[in-house]
Design a protein around this motif. Sequence first.
Motif, PDB file in Angstrom:
ATOM      1  N   ASN A   1       0.762  -0.844  -0.095  1.00 10.76           N
ATOM      2  CA  ASN A   1      -0.070  -0.007   0.021  1.00 10.76           C
ATOM      3  C   ASN A   1       1.018   1.209   0.004  1.00 10.76           C
ATOM      4  OD1 ASN A   1      -2.586  -1.686   0.039  1.00 10.76           O
ATOM      5  ND2 ASN A   1      -2.088  -1.624   2.313  1.00 10.76           N
ATOM      6  N   GLY A   2       2.095   1.276  -0.796  1.00 15.17           N
ATOM      7  CA  GLY A   2       2.809   2.330  -0.877  1.00 15.17           C
ATOM      8  C   GLY A   2       3.821   2.417   0.150  1.00 15.17           C
ATOM      9  N   GLU A   3       3.694   1.625   1.185  1.00 11.65           N
ATOM     10  CA  GLU A   3       4.733   1.683   2.321  1.00 11.65           C
ATOM     11  C   GLU A   3       5.837   0.800   2.281  1.00 11.65           C
ATOM     12  OE1 GLU A   3       4.701   1.321   7.299  1.00 11.65           O
ATOM     13  OE2 GLU A   3       3.113   0.527   6.058  1.00 11.65           O
ATOM     14  N   PHE A   4       7.215   1.142   2.397  1.00  7.07           N
ATOM     15  CA  PHE A   4       8.249   0.229   2.261  1.00  7.07           C
ATOM     16  C   PHE A   4       8.127  -0.711   3.352  1.00  7.07           C
ATOM     17  CE2 PHE A   4      12.764  -0.917   2.759  1.00  7.07           C
ATOM     18  CZ  PHE A   4      12.842  -1.402   1.729  1.00  7.07           C
ATOM     19  N   MET A   5       8.467  -2.041   2.985  1.00  2.92           N
ATOM     20  CA  MET A   5       8.449  -3.108   4.139  1.00  2.92           C
ATOM     21  C   MET A   5       9.949  -3.381   3.994  1.00  2.92           C
ATOM     22  SD  MET A   5       5.376  -3.446   5.088  1.00  2.92           S
ATOM     23  CE  MET A   5       4.719  -5.068   5.491  1.00  2.92           C
ATOM     24  N   PRO A   6      10.734  -3.343   5.093  1.00  2.00           N
ATOM     25  CA  PRO A   6      11.972  -3.655   5.151  1.00  2.00           C
ATOM     26  C   PRO A   6      12.338  -5.206   5.334  1.00  2.00           C
ATOM     27  CG  PRO A   6      11.560  -2.651   7.181  1.00  2.00           C
ATOM     28  CD  PRO A   6      10.324  -2.522   6.325  1.00  2.00           C
ATOM     29  N   PRO A   7      13.481  -5.655   4.945  1.00  2.00           N
ATOM     30  CA  PRO A   7      13.402  -7.372   4.705  1.00  2.00           C
ATOM     31  C   PRO A   7      13.848  -7.855   6.075  1.00  2.00           C
ATOM     32  CG  PRO A   7      15.420  -6.083   3.940  1.00  2.00           C
ATOM     33  CD  PRO A   7      14.432  -5.257   4.036  1.00  2.00           C
ATOM     34  N   ASP A   8      13.393  -9.288   6.174  1.00  2.00           N
ATOM     35  CA  ASP A   8      13.831  -9.868   7.403  1.00  2.00           C
ATOM     36  C   ASP A   8      15.193 -10.171   7.410  1.00  2.00           C
ATOM     37  OD1 ASP A   8      14.227 -11.880   9.378  1.00  2.00           O
ATOM     38  OD2 ASP A   8      12.778 -13.234   8.796  1.00  2.00           O
ATOM     39  N   PRO A   9      16.048  -9.733   8.391  1.00  2.00           N
ATOM     40  CA  PRO A   9      17.575 -10.101   8.233  1.00  2.00           C
ATOM     41  C   PRO A   9      17.786 -11.729   8.718  1.00  2.00           C
ATOM     42  CG  PRO A   9      17.094  -9.105  10.361  1.00  2.00           C
ATOM     43  CD  PRO A   9      15.854  -9.213   9.673  1.00  2.00           C
ATOM     44  N   ASN A  10      16.965 -12.192   9.043  1.00  2.00           N
ATOM     45  CA  ASN A  10      17.110 -13.727   9.279  1.00  2.00           C
ATOM     46  C   ASN A  10      16.251 -14.716   8.533  1.00  2.00           C
ATOM     47  OD1 ASN A  10      17.811 -16.316  10.402  1.00  2.00           O
ATOM     48  ND2 ASN A  10      16.238 -15.975  11.957  1.00  2.00           N
ATOM     49  N   ALA A  11      16.504 -14.278   7.004  1.00  2.29           N
ATOM     50  CA  ALA A  11      15.402 -15.191   5.871  1.00  2.29           C
ATOM     51  C   ALA A  11      15.889 -16.405   5.544  1.00  2.29           C
ATOM     52  CB  ALA A  11      15.307 -14.010   4.571  1.00  2.29           C
ATOM     53  N   THR A  12      17.048 -16.558   5.815  1.00  2.00           N
ATOM     54  CA  THR A  12      17.686 -18.294   5.615  1.00  2.00           C
ATOM     55  C   THR A  12      17.010 -19.349   6.451  1.00  2.00           C
ATOM     56  OG1 THR A  12      19.713 -17.969   6.979  1.00  2.00           O
ATOM     57  CG2 THR A  12      19.798 -17.330   4.714  1.00  2.00           C
ATOM     58  N   ARG A  13      16.425 -18.900   7.430  1.00  2.00           N
ATOM     59  CA  ARG A  13      15.816 -20.090   8.087  1.00  2.00           C
ATOM     60  C   ARG A  13      14.153 -19.750   8.613  1.00  2.00           C
ATOM     61  NH1 ARG A  13      19.906 -23.182   9.710  1.00  2.00           N
ATOM     62  NH2 ARG A  13      18.761 -24.571  10.481  1.00  2.00           N
ATOM     63  N   LEU A  14      13.441 -20.620   9.023  1.00  2.00           N
ATOM     64  CA  LEU A  14      12.268 -20.556   9.744  1.00  2.00           C
ATOM     65  C   LEU A  14      12.513 -20.495  10.994  1.00  2.00           C
ATOM     66  CD1 LEU A  14      10.042 -22.742   7.459  1.00  2.00           C
ATOM     67  CD2 LEU A  14      10.212 -20.275   7.157  1.00  2.00           C
ATOM     68  N   PHE A  15      11.484 -21.275  11.966  1.00  2.00           N
ATOM     69  CA  PHE A  15      11.981 -21.164  13.423  1.00  2.00           C
ATOM     70  C   PHE A  15      13.065 -21.961  13.526  1.00  2.00           C
ATOM     71  CE2 PHE A  15       7.236 -20.920  13.879  1.00  2.00           C
ATOM     72  CZ  PHE A  15       6.956 -19.622  14.008  1.00  2.00           C
ATOM     73  N   PHE A  16      13.193 -23.136  12.897  1.00  2.00           N
ATOM     74  CA  PHE A  16      14.449 -24.005  13.269  1.00  2.00           C
ATOM     75  C   PHE A  16      15.116 -24.374  11.710  1.00  2.00           C
ATOM     76  CE2 PHE A  16      12.171 -24.758  17.207  1.00  2.00           C
ATOM     77  CZ  PHE A  16      13.392 -24.660  17.912  1.00  2.00           C
ATOM     78  N   GLY A  17      14.127 -24.966  10.935  1.00  2.00           N
ATOM     79  CA  GLY A  17      14.493 -25.377   9.568  1.00  2.00           C
ATOM     80  C   GLY A  17      14.959 -24.567   8.504  1.00  2.00           C
ATOM     81  N   PRO A  18      16.004 -24.497   7.737  1.00  2.00           N
ATOM     82  CA  PRO A  18      16.386 -23.969   6.619  1.00  2.00           C
ATOM     83  C   PRO A  18      15.414 -23.766   5.538  1.00  2.00           C
ATOM     84  CG  PRO A  18      17.289 -26.216   6.370  1.00  2.00           C
ATOM     85  CD  PRO A  18      16.416 -26.198   7.333  1.00  2.00           C
ATOM     86  N   THR A  19      15.546 -22.495   4.958  1.00  2.00           N
ATOM     87  CA  THR A  19      14.869 -22.008   3.917  1.00  2.00           C
ATOM     88  C   THR A  19      15.518 -22.239   2.557  1.00  2.00           C
ATOM     89  OG1 THR A  19      15.459 -19.878   3.665  1.00  2.00           O
ATOM     90  CG2 THR A  19      13.524 -20.324   4.908  1.00  2.00           C
ATOM     91  N   GLY A  20      15.506 -22.274   1.090  1.00  2.00           N
ATOM     92  CA  GLY A  20      16.082 -22.248   0.155  1.00  2.00           C
ATOM     93  C   GLY A  20      17.059 -21.006  -0.181  1.00  2.00           C
ATOM     94  N   ARG A  21      16.986 -19.955   0.675  1.00  2.00           N
ATOM     95  CA  ARG A  21      17.637 -18.754   0.502  1.00  2.00           C
ATOM     96  C   ARG A  21      19.233 -18.900   1.273  1.00  2.00           C
ATOM     97  NH1 ARG A  21      12.771 -16.627   3.035  1.00  2.00           N
ATOM     98  NH2 ARG A  21      11.567 -15.939   1.588  1.00  2.00           N
ATOM     99  N   SER A  22      20.138 -18.196   0.987  1.00  2.00           N
ATOM    100  CA  SER A  22      21.455 -18.330   1.367  1.00  2.00           C
ATOM    101  C   SER A  22      22.014 -17.217   2.040  1.00  2.00           C
ATOM    102  CB  SER A  22      22.300 -18.790   0.203  1.00  2.00           C
ATOM    103  OG  SER A  22      23.729 -18.923   0.343  1.00  2.00           O
ATOM    104  N   LEU A  23      22.959 -17.276   2.714  1.00  2.00           N
ATOM    105  CA  LEU A  23      23.544 -15.985   3.382  1.00  2.00           C
ATOM    106  C   LEU A  23      24.655 -15.560   2.315  1.00  2.00           C
ATOM    107  CD1 LEU A  23      24.886 -17.392   6.899  1.00  2.00           C
ATOM    108  CD2 LEU A  23      23.241 -15.363   6.570  1.00  2.00           C
ATOM    109  N   ALA A  24      24.971 -14.262   2.045  1.00  2.00           N
ATOM    110  CA  ALA A  24      25.642 -13.796   1.301  1.00  2.00           C
ATOM    111  C   ALA A  24      27.196 -13.829   1.726  1.00  2.00           C
ATOM    112  CB  ALA A  24      25.550 -12.119   1.226  1.00  2.00           C
TER     113      ALA A  24
END
Length: 285
Positions: A88-111
């Motif tokens: 709705n026109g508002e910038f949503m900053p990213p999650d800094p911890n996007a490579t994991r859910l609570f415990f399990g990994p996501t497909g994303r990678s650390l830089a």
Amino acid sequence: MIRRILLYAALALVAPAAVAHAHTASRDAADQQVTLYELVLRDGSRLYGTIEREDPNEVVFKTQAGATVTAQRSEIATLKKVTGSLANGEFMPPDPNATRLFFGPTGRSLARGQTYLGVYEFVMPFVQVGVTDRFSIGGGTPLVFGLDEGDRPFWVTPKLQILNTPSTAVAVGVLHAFNAGGDGGGVAYVVSTSGTARGSFTIGGGLAYGNDGGRSGVVMIGGERQVRRNLKLMSENYVWKNGDGVASAGLRFFGQRLSADLALAFPIGVDEFFAFPVVNFVYVF
């Protein structure tokens, strides 16, 4: 019956992200990634927008709301590019911890060069380091004292991203635990995350193994949806071959580098219902 209701409630958090992925072609601009400048002033003000003009003395900055701000260089703490999404026109900053859910990994990678330090359930410290943009490795040991030297467990977590597109990321990895006494085991997995920075769906398959030769398959289904600038709804659920499993649902609060997870998890397939809290903290360097 109660266990099934709670499992369905947890999976309901996953459904919006899965539906959004299935209708990628109709995704509106609110879910599209954008790159803006983040201007932080020394008084703590934080603005997102574009640079209209700059010189050695000042920066003319246009915010997402359309306001124009002229800031002297001496008033600026930081000025950098950030990637997030629009709602709705508002910038949503990213999650800094996007490579994991609570415990399990996501497909994303650390830089490359990025590191996070986490503490799960107050007693399980964890560190992960991005060696390249696709490969990371980490490990930890529980904060439990009084164990015999041969009984203290350790774990290592190599992870390799094998696909990275604007909408899908796929990774393979291992969580291997061992001790000096020779006991060991873990889970080898493949995991895929599809969607956007604001909402995504994660599914993974793993093979649990032990040094006694035992093997067992497990499936993980998870999802996340950013509903506020610094708040996500999340769910992470596991099902084993025999039908047993664990379901969880909760919240992630996050800032620029720190995230905190608060959730409830409950086993599926046990005779008596019970739930236990999930409390995690992760700081990204």
